[in-house]
Design a protein around this motif. Structure first.
Motif, PDB file in Angstrom:
ATOM      1  N   ASP A 205       0.801  -1.230   0.000  1.00 19.16           N
ATOM      2  CA  ASP A 205       0.000   0.000   0.000  1.00 19.16           C
ATOM      3  C   ASP A 205       0.831   1.277   0.000  1.00 19.16           C
ATOM      4  N   ASP A 206       2.098   1.188  -0.413  1.00 20.06           N
ATOM      5  CA  ASP A 206       2.974   2.351  -0.371  1.00 20.06           C
ATOM      6  C   ASP A 206       3.972   2.256  -1.519  1.00 20.06           C
ATOM      7  N   VAL A 207       4.225   3.387  -2.210  1.00 16.66           N
ATOM      8  CA  VAL A 207       5.088   3.320  -3.390  1.00 16.66           C
ATOM      9  C   VAL A 207       6.543   3.008  -3.020  1.00 16.66           C
ATOM     10  N   THR A 208       7.012   3.521  -1.904  1.00 20.91           N
ATOM     11  CA  THR A 208       8.381   3.230  -1.491  1.00 20.91           C
ATOM     12  C   THR A 208       8.540   1.748  -1.183  1.00 20.91           C
ATOM     13  N   ALA A 209       7.566   1.189  -0.459  1.00 17.64           N
ATOM     14  CA  ALA A 209       7.594  -0.247  -0.156  1.00 17.64           C
ATOM     15  C   ALA A 209       7.466  -1.071  -1.431  1.00 17.64           C
ATOM     16  N   ALA A 210       6.708  -0.562  -2.403  1.00 18.72           N
ATOM     17  CA  ALA A 210       6.530  -1.283  -3.667  1.00 18.72           C
ATOM     18  C   ALA A 210       7.852  -1.405  -4.413  1.00 18.72           C
ATOM     19  N   ILE A 211       8.611  -0.308  -4.475  1.00 20.42           N
ATOM     20  CA  ILE A 211       9.901  -0.360  -5.156  1.00 20.42           C
ATOM     21  C   ILE A 211      10.863  -1.259  -4.392  1.00 20.42           C
ATOM     22  N   GLY A 212      10.853  -1.177  -3.068  1.00 22.09           N
ATOM     23  CA  GLY A 212      11.713  -2.051  -2.270  1.00 22.09           C
ATOM     24  C   GLY A 212      11.418  -3.515  -2.516  1.00 22.09           C
ATOM     25  N   LYS A 213      10.132  -3.871  -2.545  1.00 20.17           N
ATOM     26  CA  LYS A 213       9.742  -5.259  -2.796  1.00 20.17           C
ATOM     27  C   LYS A 213      10.119  -5.693  -4.204  1.00 20.17           C
ATOM     28  N   ALA A 214       9.889  -4.800  -5.170  1.00 24.19           N
ATOM     29  CA  ALA A 214      10.195  -5.134  -6.553  1.00 24.19           C
ATOM     30  C   ALA A 214      11.701  -5.342  -6.745  1.00 24.19           C
ATOM     31  N   GLN A 215      12.508  -4.513  -6.110  1.00 20.85           N
ATOM     32  CA  GLN A 215      13.960  -4.673  -6.234  1.00 20.85           C
ATOM     33  C   GLN A 215      14.439  -5.958  -5.561  1.00 20.85           C
ATOM     34  N   GLU A 216      13.808  -6.296  -4.448  1.00 23.61           N
ATOM     35  CA  GLU A 216      14.134  -7.565  -3.779  1.00 23.61           C
ATOM     36  C   GLU A 216      13.840  -8.743  -4.697  1.00 23.61           C
ATOM     37  N   LEU A 217      12.696  -8.695  -5.369  1.00 21.09           N
ATOM     38  CA  LEU A 217      12.287  -9.784  -6.254  1.00 21.09           C
ATOM     39  C   LEU A 217      13.112  -9.819  -7.540  1.00 21.09           C
ATOM     40  N   ALA A 218      13.459  -8.639  -8.056  1.00 23.20           N
ATOM     41  CA  ALA A 218      14.152  -8.555  -9.343  1.00 23.20           C
ATOM     42  C   ALA A 218      15.651  -8.797  -9.232  1.00 23.20           C
ATOM     43  N   GLY A 219      16.219  -8.589  -8.047  1.00 21.07           N
ATOM     44  CA  GLY A 219      17.663  -8.735  -7.900  1.00 21.07           C
ATOM     45  C   GLY A 219      18.397  -7.690  -8.722  1.00 21.07           C
ATOM     46  N   ASP A 220      19.284  -8.146  -9.604  1.00 16.38           N
ATOM     47  CA  ASP A 220      20.044  -7.232 -10.449  1.00 16.38           C
ATOM     48  C   ASP A 220      19.305  -6.849 -11.725  1.00 16.38           C
ATOM     49  N   ARG A 221      18.129  -7.403 -11.928  1.00 14.17           N
ATOM     50  CA  ARG A 221      17.378  -7.122 -13.149  1.00 14.17           C
ATOM     51  C   ARG A 221      16.575  -5.833 -13.000  1.00 14.17           C
ATOM     52  N   VAL A 222      16.031  -5.361 -14.098  1.00  9.63           N
ATOM     53  CA  VAL A 222      15.310  -4.084 -14.136  1.00  9.63           C
ATOM     54  C   VAL A 222      13.967  -4.177 -13.426  1.00  9.63           C
ATOM     55  N   VAL A 223      13.604  -3.099 -12.733  1.00  8.77           N
ATOM     56  CA  VAL A 223      12.254  -2.923 -12.215  1.00  8.77           C
ATOM     57  C   VAL A 223      11.544  -1.958 -13.159  1.00  8.77           C
ATOM     58  N   SER A 224      10.473  -2.409 -13.797  1.00  8.97           N
ATOM     59  CA  SER A 224       9.713  -1.591 -14.736  1.00  8.97           C
ATOM     60  C   SER A 224       8.478  -1.035 -14.035  1.00  8.97           C
ATOM     61  N   VAL A 225       8.344   0.281 -14.052  1.00 12.01           N
ATOM     62  CA  VAL A 225       7.218   0.955 -13.394  1.00 12.01           C
ATOM     63  C   VAL A 225       6.259   1.453 -14.467  1.00 12.01           C
ATOM     64  N   ASN A 226       5.003   1.039 -14.392  1.00 16.56           N
ATOM     65  CA  ASN A 226       4.013   1.540 -15.341  1.00 16.56           C
ATOM     66  C   ASN A 226       3.745   3.016 -15.080  1.00 16.56           C
ATOM     67  N   ALA A 227       3.656   3.784 -16.164  1.00 19.55           N
ATOM     68  CA  ALA A 227       3.364   5.203 -16.036  1.00 19.55           C
ATOM     69  C   ALA A 227       1.924   5.401 -15.559  1.00 19.55           C
ATOM     70  N   GLY A 228       1.588   6.644 -15.204  1.00 27.71           N
ATOM     71  CA  GLY A 228       0.271   6.977 -14.675  1.00 27.71           C
ATOM     72  C   GLY A 228       0.407   7.525 -13.268  1.00 27.71           C
ATOM     73  N   GLU A 229      -0.655   7.443 -12.495  1.00 22.24           N
ATOM     74  CA  GLU A 229      -0.654   8.023 -11.151  1.00 22.24           C
ATOM     75  C   GLU A 229       0.422   7.406 -10.263  1.00 22.24           C
ATOM     76  N   VAL A 230       0.487   6.088 -10.224  1.00 22.95           N
ATOM     77  CA  VAL A 230       1.471   5.432  -9.364  1.00 22.95           C
ATOM     78  C   VAL A 230       2.886   5.718  -9.863  1.00 22.95           C
ATOM     79  N   GLY A 231       3.102   5.651 -11.174  1.00 21.12           N
ATOM     80  CA  GLY A 231       4.414   5.965 -11.718  1.00 21.12           C
ATOM     81  C   GLY A 231       4.843   7.378 -11.381  1.00 21.12           C
ATOM     82  N   GLY A 232       3.911   8.332 -11.488  1.00 24.99           N
ATOM     83  CA  GLY A 232       4.220   9.712 -11.145  1.00 24.99           C
ATOM     84  C   GLY A 232       4.594   9.867  -9.683  1.00 24.99           C
ATOM     85  N   GLN A 233       3.906   9.141  -8.805  1.00 20.07           N
ATOM     86  CA  GLN A 233       4.228   9.190  -7.376  1.00 20.07           C
ATOM     87  C   GLN A 233       5.623   8.625  -7.107  1.00 20.07           C
ATOM     88  N   ILE A 234       5.978   7.564  -7.832  1.00 16.56           N
ATOM     89  CA  ILE A 234       7.294   6.956  -7.645  1.00 16.56           C
ATOM     90  C   ILE A 234       8.395   7.885  -8.153  1.00 16.56           C
TER      91      ILE A 234
END
Length: 203
Positions: free
Chosen positions: A119-148
């Protein structure tokens, strides 16, 4: 950690859909070429519901294919998740999806899929980076992307610009306010009815 790239297709005036979430001609370039996006074939990336296989121009394929292959996780908002029903648990790229939402994953929805709801954009990026490792995290544009982006968590901005003017609708950067500087584009690729651009975010 892998690079965080905000990425979507947009009209020349910066919209990713109209007010009714209709993308109109924005995705037509996915079907106007003769080169599949994967070596294995193109059907696995057909999330349009049209039954058409995704085939693009050679220039677009040479740009998009390695980008999609580099993705380890996608971050999306709940609105898009609901619109596409989370791509039925099969994201167009990457192995994991993080959904920014105050509501939990729908009960019984594709339990086999690696989809995580936070429920939080900072936590979302942290979780995505944990899952992706050294690979890219792709953020969809729009409201959430703008917040990130506003939170300073985006490294690069990638836009597939289609030659159409919407006039109004859903903005690429959502309702973001304030000035955010980008570097000069380090990627400029002309496809068929699409211009691929990528910018690093200035720190």
């Amino acid at each position: 950690m892998g690079t965080v790239i905000m990425h979507s297709v947009a009209s020349v005036d910066g919209f990713i859909a109209d007010a009714n979430d209709d993308v109109g001609p924005l995705h037509e370039w996915y079907f106007n070429g003769d080169v599949p996006l994967t070596e294995a074939g193109d059907e696995e990336y057909d999330h349009s519901g049209s039954g058409s296989a995704i085939k693009v121009s050679r220039a677009s394929a040479e740009y998009v294919r390695p980008m999609w292959e580099s993705i380890g996780a996608i971050v999306m908002g709940r609105h898009l998740f609901d619109l596409v029903n989370g791509w039925e648990g099969r994201p167009p790229a990457g192995d994991h999806v993080v959904v920014v939402s105050h509501r939990p994953k729908p009960e019984g929805w594709h339990p086999e899929a690696s989809y995580h709801f936070v429920d939080d954009v900072t936590a979302a990026i942290g979780k995505a980076q944990e899952l992706a490792g050294d690979r890219v995290v792709s953020v969809n544009a729009g409201e959430v992307g703008g917040q990130i982006l506003a939170a300073g968590l985006v490294d690069e901005v990638a836009m597939d610009v289609v030659p159409v003017v919407f006039g109004s609708g859903k903005r690429y950067f959502g309702s973001i306010t304030g000035q955010h500087l980008l570097e000069e584009p380090d990627v400029v690729v002309q496809g068929d009815r699409v211009l691929h651009l990528k910018y690093k975010v200035r720190r």
